[in-house]
Scaffold this motif. Structure first.
Motif, PDB file in Angstrom:
ATOM      1  N   CYS A  46       0.828  -1.207   0.000  1.00  0.00           N
ATOM      2  CA  CYS A  46       0.000   0.000   0.000  1.00  0.00           C
ATOM      3  C   CYS A  46       0.862   1.256   0.000  1.00  0.00           C
ATOM      4  O   CYS A  46       0.638   2.193  -0.766  1.00  0.00           O
ATOM      5  N   GLY A  47       1.886   1.287   0.862  1.00  0.00           N
ATOM      6  CA  GLY A  47       2.695   2.481   1.000  1.00  0.00           C
ATOM      7  C   GLY A  47       3.646   2.741  -0.138  1.00  0.00           C
ATOM      8  O   GLY A  47       4.025   3.884  -0.385  1.00  0.00           O
ATOM      9  N   LEU A  48       4.038   1.692  -0.853  1.00  0.00           N
ATOM     10  CA  LEU A  48       5.098   1.833  -1.854  1.00  0.00           C
ATOM     11  C   LEU A  48       4.636   1.622  -3.288  1.00  0.00           C
ATOM     12  O   LEU A  48       5.434   1.794  -4.211  1.00  0.00           O
ATOM     13  N   LEU A  49       3.370   1.265  -3.494  1.00  0.00           N
ATOM     14  CA  LEU A  49       2.907   0.940  -4.839  1.00  0.00           C
ATOM     15  C   LEU A  49       3.018   2.137  -5.772  1.00  0.00           C
ATOM     16  O   LEU A  49       3.499   2.021  -6.911  1.00  0.00           O
ATOM     17  N   LEU A  50       2.574   3.307  -5.322  1.00  0.00           N
ATOM     18  CA  LEU A  50       2.654   4.498  -6.166  1.00  0.00           C
ATOM     19  C   LEU A  50       4.106   4.898  -6.413  1.00  0.00           C
ATOM     20  O   LEU A  50       4.468   5.319  -7.515  1.00  0.00           O
ATOM     21  N   LEU A  51       4.943   4.750  -5.386  1.00  0.00           N
ATOM     22  CA  LEU A  51       6.367   5.040  -5.561  1.00  0.00           C
ATOM     23  C   LEU A  51       6.987   4.048  -6.537  1.00  0.00           C
ATOM     24  O   LEU A  51       7.771   4.428  -7.419  1.00  0.00           O
ATOM     25  N   LEU A 104       3.199  11.799  -5.094  1.00  0.00           N
ATOM     26  CA  LEU A 104       2.673  10.482  -5.446  1.00  0.00           C
ATOM     27  C   LEU A 104       1.194  10.576  -5.810  1.00  0.00           C
ATOM     28  O   LEU A 104       0.723   9.883  -6.703  1.00  0.00           O
ATOM     29  N   VAL A 105       0.462  11.425  -5.094  1.00  0.00           N
ATOM     30  CA  VAL A 105      -0.976  11.576  -5.311  1.00  0.00           C
ATOM     31  C   VAL A 105      -1.309  13.065  -5.407  1.00  0.00           C
ATOM     32  O   VAL A 105      -1.528  13.712  -4.373  1.00  0.00           O
ATOM     33  N   PRO A 106      -1.335  13.636  -6.598  1.00  0.00           N
ATOM     34  CA  PRO A 106      -1.800  15.029  -6.718  1.00  0.00           C
ATOM     35  C   PRO A 106      -3.236  15.129  -6.196  1.00  0.00           C
ATOM     36  O   PRO A 106      -4.155  14.520  -6.737  1.00  0.00           O
ATOM     37  N   LEU A 107      -3.423  15.867  -5.112  1.00  0.00           N
ATOM     38  CA  LEU A 107      -4.720  15.874  -4.436  1.00  0.00           C
ATOM     39  C   LEU A 107      -5.830  16.442  -5.303  1.00  0.00           C
ATOM     40  O   LEU A 107      -7.019  16.214  -5.020  1.00  0.00           O
ATOM     41  N   ALA A 108      -5.462  17.150  -6.364  1.00  0.00           N
ATOM     42  CA  ALA A 108      -6.485  17.715  -7.249  1.00  0.00           C
ATOM     43  C   ALA A 108      -7.331  16.638  -7.916  1.00  0.00           C
ATOM     44  O   ALA A 108      -8.472  16.906  -8.313  1.00  0.00           O
ATOM     45  N   ALA A 161      -1.041  13.201   8.310  1.00  0.00           N
ATOM     46  CA  ALA A 161      -1.209  14.631   8.038  1.00  0.00           C
ATOM     47  C   ALA A 161       0.006  15.178   7.301  1.00  0.00           C
ATOM     48  O   ALA A 161      -0.117  15.990   6.367  1.00  0.00           O
ATOM     49  N   LEU A 162       1.204  14.728   7.694  1.00  0.00           N
ATOM     50  CA  LEU A 162       2.419  15.147   6.995  1.00  0.00           C
ATOM     51  C   LEU A 162       2.416  14.638   5.556  1.00  0.00           C
ATOM     52  O   LEU A 162       2.868  15.336   4.635  1.00  0.00           O
ATOM     53  N   PHE A 163       1.883  13.432   5.348  1.00  0.00           N
ATOM     54  CA  PHE A 163       1.762  12.907   3.986  1.00  0.00           C
ATOM     55  C   PHE A 163       0.888  13.823   3.135  1.00  0.00           C
ATOM     56  O   PHE A 163       1.246  14.168   2.007  1.00  0.00           O
ATOM     57  N   LEU A 164      -0.252  14.247   3.681  1.00  0.00           N
ATOM     58  CA  LEU A 164      -1.142  15.128   2.923  1.00  0.00           C
ATOM     59  C   LEU A 164      -0.481  16.476   2.659  1.00  0.00           C
ATOM     60  O   LEU A 164      -0.610  17.037   1.560  1.00  0.00           O
ATOM     61  N   LEU A 211       9.604  11.198   0.983  1.00  0.00           N
ATOM     62  CA  LEU A 211       8.884  11.614   2.188  1.00  0.00           C
ATOM     63  C   LEU A 211       7.437  11.135   2.134  1.00  0.00           C
ATOM     64  O   LEU A 211       6.902  10.633   3.130  1.00  0.00           O
ATOM     65  N   GLY A 212       6.805  11.269   0.976  1.00  0.00           N
ATOM     66  CA  GLY A 212       5.430  10.810   0.839  1.00  0.00           C
ATOM     67  C   GLY A 212       5.300   9.320   1.059  1.00  0.00           C
ATOM     68  O   GLY A 212       4.394   8.850   1.766  1.00  0.00           O
ATOM     69  N   ALA A 213       6.208   8.540   0.452  1.00  0.00           N
ATOM     70  CA  ALA A 213       6.150   7.085   0.610  1.00  0.00           C
ATOM     71  C   ALA A 213       6.389   6.678   2.057  1.00  0.00           C
ATOM     72  O   ALA A 213       5.703   5.798   2.593  1.00  0.00           O
ATOM     73  N   ALA A 214       7.360   7.326   2.711  1.00  0.00           N
ATOM     74  CA  ALA A 214       7.690   6.960   4.093  1.00  0.00           C
ATOM     75  C   ALA A 214       6.549   7.297   5.044  1.00  0.00           C
ATOM     76  O   ALA A 214       6.176   6.483   5.900  1.00  0.00           O
ATOM     77  N   THR A 215       5.986   8.496   4.918  1.00  0.00           N
ATOM     78  CA  THR A 215       4.910   8.886   5.842  1.00  0.00           C
ATOM     79  C   THR A 215       3.651   8.064   5.626  1.00  0.00           C
ATOM     80  O   THR A 215       2.961   7.709   6.590  1.00  0.00           O
ATOM     81  N   LEU A 216       3.348   7.720   4.365  1.00  0.00           N
ATOM     82  CA  LEU A 216       2.171   6.890   4.100  1.00  0.00           C
ATOM     83  C   LEU A 216       2.353   5.492   4.673  1.00  0.00           C
ATOM     84  O   LEU A 216       1.452   4.945   5.331  1.00  0.00           O
ATOM     85  N   THR A 217       3.527   4.888   4.459  1.00  0.00           N
ATOM     86  CA  THR A 217       3.767   3.520   4.918  1.00  0.00           C
ATOM     87  C   THR A 217       3.808   3.433   6.433  1.00  0.00           C
ATOM     88  O   THR A 217       3.119   2.606   7.044  1.00  0.00           O
TER      89      THR A 217
END
Length: 490
Positions: A62-67, A258-262, A244-247, A203-209
């Motif tokens: 889950c945490g690394l798939l997008l990366l 990894l995930v453009p929130l738009a 929250a840091l991931f967002l 940073l995004g991958a680490a905080t999500l995982t």
């Protein structure tokens, strides 16, 4: 930038190598599902911690798939393919030789990392190899068929290996096929990377995982220590801060998030991902409970369990392969809702199973309904998650949906294990004997699964109906092709 190949390779050979990579991944996952009771007994897993066999894998994936989906763009297809295959092979060896529960959980986590790298790159290789739309659709179709075949084969092979050899053999399956995959990938997978691919969002991958892992851990420990327990509070606060840091990273900090929130402004994308969280909170957890029901309660042998799973696996395969046309004509919403209702019906039927339930009388039917439901939801939800997005974001839509599926499965499993365990203990305290007390716990879990699916039906109403897409957007037909390509059947 494209790095020249050492030799001209026929596209069919590349397709075969990518399909082998997908087969190794699915076979490994499906075969381990059968061996859960034996692994638990052999490594003395705590009953409340057994779900980490699944969640260590799911959280890493889950945490690394997008990366993982971006690695090929930066470092080259062949190099990343080899890295993913090597990690899955190493994880198989580590799991097969594991002497403790912690070592097995670590091996499963490593397997999830390997899968997060290997699965996206197989699709990247197919996309760059097959330029023509029809040829690409056929390649994606075969890739998905291999996934379905791997699921059906895996449950049988896992049952045979577990019964005739050892549960350790189910972990060694990838270690046997892995070296062959490495050799073929080195010889035939083209080396290609993109210019201007940017930097990895580490940073995004680490905080999500880590945030997801902390959330799962906190929920799990609440049963033993209570919601006010120190370790529970610390874990949940850490989870909130990290997520929250991931967002924040996705919204403000990352140059290539990894995930453009738009993308969540698209109603179809938002609804499809919420459906995925709810649906895979049920469908992604059922393997754990079904394996335990078959082998612990009904006393099926591993081989009988593998054979008993076949209606479910074949239902997924048949529904996912045969529904692309109806999704294109009718839109994703009605197909998705039909799949969710089919799955919920199967769960409610399965909740009636007891210690003396006959296979064809009380198990074959619900398994088939659940399989058909999962196949329909797989394809329709991915179509909904990619339809209406700009063409360059179609892959992002598919990858995001697969991530939310894994997240839903990880959170759903820990919640349902806690619910089932509490019900089992309550029944035992009132004098109900084993295995009837365990049946009561599993029955409640299947009822809750049905509730998740029926709630997802309500959410699915938010998915837009069929509409004609503007030329710059992904058409329904292309979205279905992407759906087939992105579907993970186990």
């Amino acid at each position: 930038m494209s790095v020249p190949n050492r030799r001209a390779v026929h596209p069919g050979v590349i397709l075969a190598v990518c399909c082998l990579g997908q087969f190794v991944f699915v076979l490994d996952v499906a075969s381990v599902n059968i061996a859960v009771p034996q692994i638990a007994e052999g490594l003395r897993f705590d009953p409340t911690g057994l779900h980490w066999l699944f969640n260590a894998y799911a959280i890493a994936l889950c945490g690394l798939l997008l990366l993982g989906g971006r690695l090929a763009d930066l470092y080259g297809q062949r190099r990343v393919f080899l890295s993913g295959a090597a990690l899955i092979t190493a994880a198989g060896l580590a799991g097969g030789f594991a002497q403790s529960a912690n070592a097995m959980v670590a091996a499963r986590g490593l397997q999830g990392v390997g899968a997060a790298i290997l699965v996206p790159v197989t699709l990247t290789v197919l996309g760059t190899t097959f330029k023509d739309g029809l040829a690409r659709a056929k390649a994606y179709g075969l890739w998905s068929a291999v996934a379905g075949g791997g699921a059906a084969t895996g449950v049988l092979v896992g049952g045979m290996i577990t019964q005739w050899i050892s549960w350790r053999g189910t972990l060694f399956a990838s270690a046997v096929l892995g070296p062959l995959l490495l050799v073929l990938a080195y010889r035939y997978v083209p080396e290609q990377r993109k210019e201007g691919a940017g930097r990895l969002d580490l940073l995004g991958a680490a905080t999500l995982t880590v945030g997801t892992a902390a959330l799962v851990y906190g929920i799990n420990e609440s049963e033993a220590y209570g919601w006010a327990g120190t370790r529970v509070v610390v874990a949940l606060v850490a989870a909130v801060l990290l997520l929250a840091l991931f967002l924040l990273d996705q919204a403000k900090l990352a140059s290539r998030p990894l995930v453009p929130l738009a993308v969540f402004r698209n109603r179809s994308v938002s609804a499809a991902n919420l459906v995925a969280v709810l649906a895979w909170g049920a469908l992604g957890t059922m393997f754990f409970f079904i394996s335990m029901l078959f082998q612990v309660v009904l006393q099926y042998t591993p081989l009988q369990t593998g054979a008993a799973y076949l209606p479910l696996a074949l239902g997924i395969f048949a529904a996912a392969r045969g529904i692309a046309g109806p999704v294109t004509r009718l839109g994703a919403r009605p197909v998705m809702m039909a799949g969710l209702v089919s799955g919920a019906t199967g769960m409610l039927w399965l909740a009636q199973a007891g210690t003396h339930t006959g296979y064809f009388a009380g198990l074959f039917g619900p398994l088939l309904l659940i399989g058909i439901g999962e196949g329909l939801v797989l394809t329709a939800s991915t179509g909904a998650a990619t339809a209406g997005l700009p063409a360059e974001h179609a892959g992002l839509g598919s990858g995001l949906l697969n991530t939310t599926r894994q997240l839903g499965g990880a959170l759903g499993l820990v919640v349902l294990v806690a619910i089932a365990t509490a019900r089992t203990k309550a029944q035992a305290m009132h004098g109900v004997q084993f295995p009837d007390a365990m049946v009561a716990g599993y029955s409640l879990a299947f009822h809750v699964c049905a509730g998740f699916l029926l709630t997802a039906v309500l959410v699915a109403f938010a998915v837009p109906g069929v509409r004609r897409a503007a030329p710059r957007l992904v058409s329904e037909e292309v979205a279905v092709e992407e759906a087939v390509a992105a579907s993970q059947l186990v």
